[in-house]
Design a protein around this motif. Sequence first.
Motif, short mmCIF file in Angstrom:
data_model
loop_
_atom_site.label_atom_id
_atom_site.label_comp_id
_atom_site.label_asym_id
_atom_site.label_seq_id
_atom_site.Cartn_x
_atom_site.Cartn_y
_atom_site.Cartn_z
N LEU A 112 -7.27 -9.37 -7.72
CA LEU A 112 -7.86 -8.23 -6.80
C LEU A 112 -6.97 -7.33 -6.27
CD1 LEU A 112 -9.79 -11.39 -4.85
CD2 LEU A 112 -10.90 -9.51 -6.31
N LEU A 113 -5.93 -7.65 -5.90
CA LEU A 113 -4.81 -6.70 -5.27
C LEU A 113 -4.35 -5.72 -6.25
CD1 LEU A 113 -2.51 -9.32 -3.39
CD2 LEU A 113 -4.55 -8.02 -2.62
N ASP A 114 -4.32 -5.91 -7.50
CA ASP A 114 -4.06 -4.78 -8.61
C ASP A 114 -4.90 -3.52 -8.60
OD1 ASP A 114 -1.62 -6.30 -9.32
OD2 ASP A 114 -2.76 -7.23 -11.16
N ALA A 115 -6.01 -3.71 -8.03
CA ALA A 115 -7.21 -2.63 -8.19
C ALA A 115 -7.59 -2.12 -7.09
CB ALA A 115 -8.44 -3.28 -8.79
N ALA A 116 -6.34 -2.12 -5.74
CA ALA A 116 -6.89 -1.60 -4.41
C ALA A 116 -5.60 -1.10 -3.65
CB ALA A 116 -7.50 -2.71 -3.75
N VAL A 117 -5.67 -0.48 -2.82
CA VAL A 117 -4.90 -0.25 -1.90
C VAL A 117 -4.67 -1.33 -0.84
CG1 VAL A 117 -3.94 1.21 -0.06
CG2 VAL A 117 -4.83 2.21 -1.75
N VAL A 118 -3.60 -2.00 -0.84
CA VAL A 118 -3.68 -3.21 0.08
C VAL A 118 -2.99 -2.92 1.42
CG1 VAL A 118 -2.50 -5.59 0.11
CG2 VAL A 118 -3.03 -4.69 -2.13
N VAL A 119 -3.95 -3.49 2.31
CA VAL A 119 -3.73 -3.71 3.77
C VAL A 119 -3.40 -5.19 4.17
CG1 VAL A 119 -4.61 -3.16 6.19
CG2 VAL A 119 -5.42 -1.68 3.97
N GLY A 120 -2.15 -5.27 5.10
CA GLY A 120 -1.87 -6.31 5.82
C GLY A 120 -0.71 -6.23 6.57
N HIS A 121 -0.39 -7.54 7.33
CA HIS A 121 0.56 -7.32 8.30
C HIS A 121 1.90 -8.05 7.74
CE1 HIS A 121 2.25 -6.87 12.51
NE2 HIS A 121 2.65 -8.25 12.32
N ASP A 122 2.84 -7.53 7.75
CA ASP A 122 4.26 -7.93 7.26
C ASP A 122 4.17 -8.67 6.04
OD1 ASP A 122 6.91 -8.35 7.23
OD2 ASP A 122 7.11 -9.68 9.06
N LEU A 123 3.85 -7.92 4.92
CA LEU A 123 3.43 -8.65 3.81
C LEU A 123 4.79 -8.63 2.74
CD1 LEU A 123 0.48 -6.14 2.76
CD2 LEU A 123 0.31 -8.64 3.60
N ARG A 124 5.96 -8.61 3.33
CA ARG A 124 7.05 -8.84 2.58
C ARG A 124 7.07 -10.41 1.84
NH1 ARG A 124 11.36 -7.53 6.83
NH2 ARG A 124 10.13 -8.71 8.32
N HIS A 125 6.99 -11.29 2.78
CA HIS A 125 7.08 -12.98 2.43
C HIS A 125 5.74 -13.03 1.40
CE1 HIS A 125 10.18 -13.21 5.32
NE2 HIS A 125 9.39 -12.77 6.12
N ASP A 126 4.68 -12.46 1.81
CA ASP A 126 3.35 -12.92 0.78
C ASP A 126 3.57 -12.46 -0.63
OD1 ASP A 126 2.96 -12.81 3.80
OD2 ASP A 126 0.74 -12.93 3.24
N PHE A 127 4.17 -11.12 -0.47
CA PHE A 127 4.44 -10.48 -1.80
C PHE A 127 5.45 -11.06 -2.71
CE2 PHE A 127 2.52 -5.90 -1.63
CZ PHE A 127 1.41 -6.37 -1.10
N LYS A 128 6.10 -11.80 -1.97
CA LYS A 128 7.47 -12.26 -2.66
C LYS A 128 6.80 -13.83 -3.39
CE LYS A 128 11.87 -14.72 -2.12
NZ LYS A 128 12.78 -15.11 -0.99
N LEU A 129 6.05 -14.47 -2.68
CA LEU A 129 5.45 -15.65 -3.07
C LEU A 129 4.28 -15.49 -4.10
CD1 LEU A 129 5.31 -17.88 -0.06
CD2 LEU A 129 7.24 -17.97 -2.01
N LEU A 130 3.57 -14.21 -4.08
CA LEU A 130 2.67 -13.68 -4.88
C LEU A 130 3.25 -13.01 -6.22
CD1 LEU A 130 -0.07 -12.20 -2.63
CD2 LEU A 130 -0.06 -14.53 -3.90
N ARG A 131 4.58 -12.79 -6.23
CA ARG A 131 5.29 -12.22 -7.23
C ARG A 131 4.88 -10.58 -7.47
NH1 ARG A 131 4.85 -17.43 -8.76
NH2 ARG A 131 3.17 -17.22 -10.15
N ARG A 132 4.55 -10.01 -6.44
CA ARG A 132 4.11 -8.71 -6.49
C ARG A 132 5.21 -7.58 -6.13
NH1 ARG A 132 -0.84 -7.83 -7.34
NH2 ARG A 132 -0.50 -5.63 -6.71
N PHE A 133 6.48 -7.91 -6.99
CA PHE A 133 7.49 -7.08 -6.73
C PHE A 133 7.34 -5.63 -7.08
CE2 PHE A 133 9.03 -11.28 -7.47
CZ PHE A 133 9.84 -11.68 -6.07
N HIS A 134 6.36 -5.47 -8.40
CA HIS A 134 6.13 -4.10 -8.79
C HIS A 134 5.15 -3.42 -7.78
CE1 HIS A 134 2.54 -7.07 -9.63
NE2 HIS A 134 2.00 -5.94 -9.58
N HIS A 135 4.50 -3.85 -6.76
CA HIS A 135 3.69 -2.94 -6.00
C HIS A 135 4.10 -1.71 -5.54
CE1 HIS A 135 -0.35 -3.36 -3.91
NE2 HIS A 135 0.30 -2.59 -3.10
N ARG A 136 3.47 -0.67 -5.62
CA ARG A 136 3.95 0.68 -5.35
C ARG A 136 3.97 1.05 -3.74
NH1 ARG A 136 0.85 4.44 -9.53
NH2 ARG A 136 1.67 6.02 -8.25
#
Length: 278
Positions: A112-136
């Motif tokens: 879901l997240l790969d196909a969208a502009v992602v909104v959230g609050h302090d997503l640093r920890h979320d992205f780390k556990l989701l392994r989204r190190f590539h997110h632009r």
Amino acid sequence: GLILATGGDDNTLFWHNITEDCEMVGFGPKGKKSVLARISVVGRRGRVLLDCLVRPDVEVTDWRTAITGLDASCFEEASAAGDAAPKVAPSAAGLPGLVLDAADAVRRANTLLDAAVVVGHDLRHDFKLLRRFHHRRVLLRDTAFCPLLNAGLEGRAGRAGPPSLRALSREWLDESIHGAHAHNSVQDARTAMLLYRIIAPEWEQYVRKKWSEVPAEFLERRSAQQGRKRSKPSESAAGAAKGLRERRRALWGALRGRGPQGALRGRRLLLRTMRQKK
């Protein structure tokens, strides 16, 4: 809750936005390390796209129940069978009924997240556990680090770190979240989306200047058939939309080059109009 229109530069183009929030529990000595326990992904208008409990693949030493609302009983009666949604224990009322293994939950969320502009609050920890190190960065709208939301925020002088979602919600939406209750990741995701939508045109202008244009593949266009289904807005609705655009311009003018006091006046103007809308 408050829902405001936002998106692209006209009435036919808009960003494909979704918002996400995760709850984490602790493992290891004193539960200081974090592992995913719940993932919620919500659409631009608040519709839940994914809400699941994530079965920890390590021994949990701190469920952080006061914050997450989770404990071991939430997973005791879960027996996943393919794509079926197993029931959670009765003590976990209000929690999602879908329980997934970590790998499956992360895969579904990232699809879901790969196909969208992602909104959230302090997503640093979320992205780390989701392994989204590539997110632009051009595809990320993090309310914790948005200067337009943070400008003039009361009580922030001398404080380190980003403001909490609770503080932003209280100041911008005139609503109190969390309180004495555990966090709700769906509510938190929706709150972040509402904060984004309040100042979306200004935020998108800021992104274009600081980074670049959002790639065309992340734009959605309403089809002609969808357009025909929409009824013509009434004069009152058209007047309200015009008033909203004027208030946004006033807010942007207050934020640009006038310092914290100007930003504070602009934010209070918007809050007053929001209270009148309720």
